[in-house]
Scaffold this motif. Structure first.
Motif, short mmCIF file in Angstrom:
data_model
loop_
_atom_site.label_atom_id
_atom_site.label_comp_id
_atom_site.label_asym_id
_atom_site.label_seq_id
_atom_site.Cartn_x
_atom_site.Cartn_y
_atom_site.Cartn_z
N ALA A 77 -17.50 -0.21 -2.27
CA ALA A 77 -17.37 -0.29 -3.73
C ALA A 77 -16.04 0.29 -4.19
O ALA A 77 -15.37 -0.25 -5.09
N THR A 78 -15.62 1.38 -3.55
CA THR A 78 -14.31 1.96 -3.87
C THR A 78 -13.19 1.00 -3.54
O THR A 78 -12.24 0.83 -4.31
N TYR A 79 -13.31 0.35 -2.38
CA TYR A 79 -12.30 -0.62 -1.97
C TYR A 79 -12.18 -1.75 -2.99
O TYR A 79 -11.08 -2.13 -3.40
N ARG A 80 -13.32 -2.30 -3.40
CA ARG A 80 -13.28 -3.38 -4.38
C ARG A 80 -12.60 -2.92 -5.66
O ARG A 80 -11.78 -3.64 -6.26
N GLN A 81 -12.93 -1.71 -6.12
CA GLN A 81 -12.36 -1.20 -7.36
C GLN A 81 -10.86 -0.93 -7.22
O GLN A 81 -10.07 -1.31 -8.08
N ARG A 82 -10.48 -0.31 -6.11
CA ARG A 82 -9.05 0.00 -5.93
C ARG A 82 -8.24 -1.27 -5.74
O ARG A 82 -7.10 -1.36 -6.19
N ARG A 83 -8.81 -2.25 -5.07
CA ARG A 83 -8.08 -3.50 -4.91
C ARG A 83 -7.87 -4.17 -6.26
O ARG A 83 -6.81 -4.73 -6.53
N SER A 165 1.00 3.62 -4.80
CA SER A 165 0.85 5.06 -5.00
C SER A 165 0.92 5.42 -6.47
O SER A 165 0.25 6.35 -6.94
N ALA A 166 1.75 4.67 -7.21
CA ALA A 166 1.86 4.93 -8.64
C ALA A 166 0.63 4.47 -9.39
O ALA A 166 0.27 5.03 -10.44
N ARG A 167 -0.04 3.44 -8.85
CA ARG A 167 -1.18 2.86 -9.55
C ARG A 167 -2.51 3.50 -9.12
O ARG A 167 -3.44 3.55 -9.91
N LEU A 168 -2.59 3.92 -7.85
CA LEU A 168 -3.84 4.42 -7.33
C LEU A 168 -3.85 5.94 -7.33
O LEU A 168 -2.85 6.59 -7.63
N ARG A 169 -4.97 6.52 -6.93
CA ARG A 169 -5.18 7.94 -7.16
C ARG A 169 -4.67 8.83 -6.05
O ARG A 169 -4.26 9.95 -6.30
N ASN A 170 -4.73 8.39 -4.83
CA ASN A 170 -4.29 9.24 -3.73
C ASN A 170 -3.92 8.38 -2.53
O ASN A 170 -4.09 7.17 -2.54
N HIS A 171 -3.42 9.07 -1.50
CA HIS A 171 -2.95 8.37 -0.31
C HIS A 171 -4.08 7.59 0.36
O HIS A 171 -3.86 6.47 0.86
N ASP A 172 -5.28 8.15 0.39
CA ASP A 172 -6.41 7.46 1.03
C ASP A 172 -6.70 6.13 0.34
O ASP A 172 -7.04 5.14 1.00
N ASP A 173 -6.59 6.10 -0.99
CA ASP A 173 -6.83 4.85 -1.72
C ASP A 173 -5.77 3.81 -1.37
O ASP A 173 -6.06 2.62 -1.24
N VAL A 174 -4.52 4.26 -1.23
CA VAL A 174 -3.44 3.34 -0.86
C VAL A 174 -3.73 2.73 0.51
O VAL A 174 -3.63 1.52 0.71
N GLN A 175 -4.11 3.58 1.46
CA GLN A 175 -4.41 3.08 2.80
C GLN A 175 -5.62 2.16 2.80
O GLN A 175 -5.68 1.18 3.55
N LEU A 176 -6.59 2.46 1.96
CA LEU A 176 -7.78 1.62 1.86
C LEU A 176 -7.43 0.21 1.41
O LEU A 176 -7.95 -0.77 1.94
N VAL A 177 -6.51 0.10 0.47
CA VAL A 177 -6.11 -1.22 -0.04
C VAL A 177 -5.20 -1.92 0.95
O VAL A 177 -5.34 -3.13 1.20
N LEU A 178 -4.26 -1.17 1.55
CA LEU A 178 -3.32 -1.79 2.48
C LEU A 178 -3.99 -2.23 3.78
O LEU A 178 -3.70 -3.30 4.32
N SER A 179 -4.88 -1.39 4.31
CA SER A 179 -5.50 -1.66 5.61
C SER A 179 -7.00 -1.41 5.52
O SER A 179 -7.50 -0.40 6.02
N PRO A 180 -7.73 -2.32 4.87
CA PRO A 180 -9.15 -2.07 4.63
C PRO A 180 -9.97 -1.91 5.90
O PRO A 180 -10.88 -1.09 5.95
N LEU A 181 -9.64 -2.67 6.96
CA LEU A 181 -10.44 -2.54 8.17
C LEU A 181 -10.26 -1.17 8.81
O LEU A 181 -11.23 -0.58 9.32
#
Length: 576
Positions: A77-83, A165-181
C-alpha cells in the motif's frame, strides 16, 4: 501433497502440454487436494502481468484463508501511494510553465550559482553500469536502455533520485519507488516464512504460464533457487501449468530441481474408458466422438456429458465437436445461452445476464457446471479450445448477430464503467481505478469484435493512455487487442496485435518500442501521433538521449503546433 516427505528435494512441478489436455483441471484438482491436507494455497494466472501483481494476488488469497501477509500488504500500500506521489510530482514538474529546467542539469552544466553541477555519486555510477536503477518501474519515467555513456546514465539516475527525494518522505520511499522488487520481495518472503511456520504446506499455482512466464520467470527463479531476496521456506511448493517447456535461458541450471509433468491427448483406451464411465457405449457413437474430439480430453469430456443415445443424434460428423455438443443439447434456450456466453472473455452473473436472452437469465448456475467452464469465486471462463470453436461457429453462421451481441456486451461494460464514474475519481484520474480499467478494457475488446474497422483507431489511441499508466496496463491492452484480432477474424487487428506484442516483449525494461510501432504503421491521427512523439521524447530525455528527444518533440510540434507539453519538453531538453 499426501505422504510427501518433509525434506522433499522436489519443490517445483511443471504441468505442460497442448491446449485442451487438462492442465488447468489438474492444477485445480491438486489445489483441492492441497486444501484437504490443510495447505494454504494461491492460484495465479495471466491476470498478473508482473511480479508485484503476482505477490499481491497471492497475499489476497492467503488472507481469505486466515493467513494474511500483513507486513507485505502494508508495504505494498505504501508503494502504491509513493508511486502515485512520484507520478504526480513528475507530472506537476512537466506541467508547470514556470519550472526551472536548469535546476536539473547534467554534469558540466552551469548552475545559477556559477559552478558546475556536481558529478554523480560513485554508488549511482556502479548502479547504472550493472543495471540496478529500475526507473522503468515508474510510469512516466522510461528505463535507461541502449548504449549510453555510464557517466551520463548515472547523472540521469541522480537527477531522478533528487526529484524523488524532494517529493517523497525519506530514502526508503525513494528506493521503494525506484526498485520495488528489492524492497517488496524480502518482506514478502519473510511474511511467507511466518505463515509457513504455522501450516504444513504452502502451495502456489501459476496457471496459463505460457502467457505469464515471460514476466514472472526471473522473479520466480530468484525466490526459489537463490538468496537474492531472502530464503524461501522449505515447505513451499510451486506448481506451474503451461504449454511449452520452461525457458532454457532462465532455468537451464536448475532443471534437475523441476518435476516435469507432461500431459498428452488421451490414448484410444483412455478415451473409451471415460466414455464408458459416462454411459456412452454405442460403438458407432464412440467412434464419432473420438473422431470429432481427436481424443482431446476437454472435448471428449464435453461430448460425453451430452450422452447421445445413438448415432442418429450425431448426424453429419464433419462439423466441429462443439456443434455436435450443442445439437445434443435439446433445450434451445440452454443451447443459445451456451453459445452467447462464449463471447465474453470472462463472466460473472451480471455479464451472463447481459450476454443471454431474457428467458435464459436464471441459468447461470447451469452454465457454471458445464464441463468446459472453469469457475473460480463466481467468475467463469470457457476453456480456450471450446471457446475458440464456438466463436468461429457464431462468426460464420451469422455475422449480423455476432456484431449485435458484441455491441450489447460493449454497452454493458460501458454502463459498468459509467457507474464507477459516478463516484469520486482517484487523484491520478480514472485510469488509476482498477474497476474502471477492467470495464474499459472489456468494452474495448467487444467494440473491436463488433466492428474491427471502426473501433481500431480508437483502440490504438487508447494504447497511449494505457502506456502512460504503466507497463502492466499497456501489456494488458495489447494482449486484449491481439485476442480481439484472433477472435473476430480481423487480419488488420491481428497484425497490429502481433507487432505490438513483439515490441512489448523485447528484453528491455521499457515499452518504448510500442510507441515506435504505433508511429511507424500509421494507425494514429495527428493528435495521437503528436502525443506518441511527446511520450517517446520524454523517454529519450530520461534515458539521456537528448538528440533523439529533441527530434521527437519537434515532430510532435510539427503535427500539433500548440502542443504545450511537447514545447515545454523540448525547451527543457535543450537546456540540459
Amino acid at each position: 501433497m499426501r505422504g510427501a516427505p518433509e525434506d522433499a528435494a522436489q519443490f517445483l512441478f511443471h504441468i505442460r502440454g497442448p491446449a485442451g489436455v487438462g492442465k488447468s483441471t489438474l492444477a485445480r484438482r491438486l489445489e483441492g487436494m492441497a486444501r484437504e491436507e490443510r495447505a494454504v494455497t494461491a492460484y495465479v494466472d495471466e491476470a498478473a502481468t508482473d511480479a508485484v501483481e503476482a505477490m499481491e494476488a497471492i497475499s489476497a488469497q492467503f488472507a481469505q484463508q486466515g493467513a494474511a501477509l500483513k507486513g507485505f500488504d502494508k508495504l505494498l500500500a505504501t508503494y502504491r501511494q509513493r508511486r502515485h506521489e512520484a507520478d504526480a510530482g513528475a507530472a506537476a514538474l512537466s506541467a508547470e510553465p514556470g519550472a526551472d529546467p536548469a535546476s536539473d542539469r547534467t554534469p558540466g552544466a552551469v548552475r545559477d550559482g556559477g559552478g558546475p553541477a556536481p558529478s554523480p555519486s560513485p554508488s549511482s555510477m556502479v548502479a547504472s553500469q550493472i543495471g540496478l536503477v529500475g526507473l522503468g518501474m515508474i510510469p512516466g519515467v522510461g528505463a535507461f536502455t541502449g548504449a549510453v555513456d555510464p557517466g551520463h546514465l548515472a547523472a540521469g539516475a541522480d537527477r531522478v533520485k533528487a526529484l524523488l527525494s524532494a517529493r517523497l518522505r525519506n530514502h526508503d520511499d525513494v528506493q521503494l519507488v525506484l526498485s520495488p522488487l528489492q524492497s517488496l520481495v524480502p518482506v514478502f518472503l519473510t511474511e511467507l516464512a511466518e505463515v509457513a511456520r504455522r501450516h504444513p504446506w504452502l502451495v502456489l499455482f501459476f496457471d496459463t504460464y505460457e502467457r505469464s512466464g515471460p514476466q514472472l520467470d526471473t522473479w520466480l527463479r530468484d525466490i526459489l533457487v537463490s538468496d537474492r531476496y531472502g530464503e524461501m521456506p522449505a515447505n513451499v511448493l510451486v506448481v506451474l501449468a503451461g504449454q511449452p517447456r520452461l525457458a532454457t535461458r532462465t532455468w537451464e541450471d536448475w532443471l534437475d530441481l523441476v518435476t516435469d509433468w507432461p500431459l498428452e491427448v488421451f490414448t484410444d483406451a483412455e478415451a473409451r474408458q471415460l466414455l464408458t464411465a459416462k454411459g456412452v457405449t454405442d460403438e458407432r457413437v464412440v467412434d464419432v466422438i473420438l473422431t470429432l474430439s481427436e481424443r482431446l480430453p476437454v472435448l471428449v469430456s464435453t461430448l460425453a456429458e451430452a450422452r447421445p443415445a445413438g448415432v442418429s443424434d450425431i448426424g453429419d460428423p464433419s462439423g466441429t465437436a462443439v456443434e455436435r455438443f450443442l445439437k445434443w443439447e435439446t433445450d434451445s434456450v440452454r443451447r443459445a445461452a451456451a453459445l452467447s456466453c462464449a463471447l465474453p472473455q470472462e463472466l460473472d452473473e451480471d455479464v451472463y445476464r447481459a450476454a443471454v436472452d431474457a428467458e435464459a437469465s436464471e441459468l447461470f448456475a447451469w452454465l457454471r457446471a458445464l464441463p468446459f467452464v472453469t469457475d473460480h469465486a463466481g467468475h467463469c471462463r470457457y476453456h480456450d479450445v471450446v471457446r475458440n470453436a464456438m466463436l468461429r461457429l457464431q462468426r460464420q453462421q451469422s455475422p449480423a448477430r455476432w456484431q449485435q451481441q458484441h455491441t450489447r456486451l460493449a454497452d454493458a461494460f460501458r454502463d459498468r464503467r459509467t457507474q464507477v464514474e459516478e463516484g469520486t475519481p482517484p487523484p491520478e484520474g480514472w485510469w488509476g481505478d482498477d474497476r474502471w480499467r477492467a470495464a474499459r478494457l472489456q468494452e474495448t475488446y467487444h467494440r473491436l469484435c463488433a466492428d474491427p474497422r471502426a473501433a481500431l483507431p480508437g483502440a490504438l489511441r487508447e494504447l497511449l493512455d494505457a502506456y502512460a499508466h504503466g507497463g502492466g496496463t499497456v501489456r494488458r491492452w495489447i494482449q486484449t487487442l491481439s485476442r480481439a484480432g484472433r477472435d473476430s477474424g480481423a487480419p488488420a487487428i491481428d497484425s497490429w496485435g502481433r507487432r505490438l506484442l513483439a515490441a512489448v516483449e523485447e528484453e528491455t525494461h521499457t515499452a518504448m518500442g510500442v510507441l515506435t510501432v504505433l508511429l511507424a504503421n500509421g494507425g494514429l491521427d495527428p493528435q495521437g501521433r503528436s502525443l506518441a512523439h511527446t511520450l517517446r521524447g520524454r523517454d529519450h530525455r530520461n534515458a539521456v538521449r537528448y538528440d533523439e528527444a529533441v527530434e521527437d518533440y519537434s515532430q510532435a510540434i510539427a503535427l500539433v503546433p500548440d502542443a504545450e507539453r511537447a514545447r515545454y519538453g523540448r525547451g527543457w531538453t535543450l537546456s540540459l
